[in-house]
Design an enzyme around this catalytic site. Sequence first.
Site, PDB file in Angstrom:
ATOM      1  N   HIS A  60       9.651 -41.694 -71.502  1.00 34.00           N
ATOM      2  CA  HIS A  60       8.987 -42.856 -70.917  1.00 34.00           C
ATOM      3  C   HIS A  60       7.620 -42.533 -70.316  1.00 34.00           C
ATOM      4  CE1 HIS A  60       8.312 -46.522 -68.658  1.00 34.00           C
ATOM      5  NE2 HIS A  60       8.118 -45.776 -67.589  1.00 34.00           N
ATOM      6  N   HIS A 104      15.708 -50.264 -74.262  1.00 30.87           N
ATOM      7  CA  HIS A 104      15.410 -51.692 -74.077  1.00 30.87           C
ATOM      8  C   HIS A 104      15.169 -52.327 -75.438  1.00 30.87           C
ATOM      9  CE1 HIS A 104      11.412 -50.468 -75.118  1.00 30.87           C
ATOM     10  NE2 HIS A 104      11.632 -49.399 -74.362  1.00 30.87           N
ATOM     11  N   HIS A 115       9.645 -54.364 -75.422  1.00 29.58           N
ATOM     12  CA  HIS A 115       8.411 -53.857 -76.042  1.00 29.58           C
ATOM     13  C   HIS A 115       8.807 -52.806 -77.077  1.00 29.58           C
ATOM     14  CE1 HIS A 115       9.204 -50.800 -72.966  1.00 29.58           C
ATOM     15  NE2 HIS A 115       8.488 -49.959 -73.683  1.00 29.58           N
TER      16      HIS A 115
END
Length: 274
Positions: A60, A104, A115
């Site tokens: 991330h 996600h 996204h």
Amino acid sequence: MKVYISVDFEGVSGIVAWEQTGGGSHEYQLGRELVLGETNAAIEGAVSAGGTDIVVNDSHSAMRNLDPARLAGKATYISGRFKPLYMMQGLDDSFDAVFFVGYHSAVGAAAVLSHTYNPDTIWEVRLNGEVTGEAGINALVAQACGVPVVLLTGDARAGEEARRFLPAIHVVETKKSVTRFAAENLHPEVARGLVREGAGKALSNVREVPLRPIPVPALLEVTFLTEDMAEMATWIGGVERYAPRAVRLEDGDLLALYRRFVAVVYMVRALAER
Ligand SMILES: [Zn+2]
């Protein structure tokens, strides 16, 4: 057994805002704790099912979100920016299983913080004609290495999207989206319990998960926010523009395909407006 864990941020229970996912704020400190908690739960589940060597790849943003000393299972921690294999750095054919933790859903989905790689440049990605999020794209590397992806933890929609490409994956839902900026989050302890249990189950079933779920050669179609991003992407060999804002990348070598995609992501970032 060697277990590889790619850890993202936005799919962790309790994360619903960009402010929680980076920067120097108190919100980010809280976010990091939540991510560490689910990561450790996945490690503990893996160890309970026979995992001996655990490698955690921080996937991330600046990719140094976790406190290395607080990782469970004496896990090795791959951290820091500009890794050639990005969200899959460090994976090779010596591993027995891959986990996707804190994942996600894809850009455009009505799901919390949805996204695909970069929300400032990428409008949509399709893999073999179907919309994909990061799980489908990252699975290209796992397949190239011959390692099964056995677990995804994250929001409910991320699991559905991953199953299009990885039908045998075990999914642990940690939250349900209300909007892109709201979710109904399981209590962190409950989420961690489910992740721990899911990781153990997933690792026990590793032999039932197909190694080559994605048809090859694979085709990635990437649509950008602006035309100049698509034009810039063609500066990389093997990237062909087929519409004003869209390019296609196709390859029988899935590792080469992913590396080309990563090069595109890194390069077009230069044109993002902030
Ligand atoms: Zn992500």
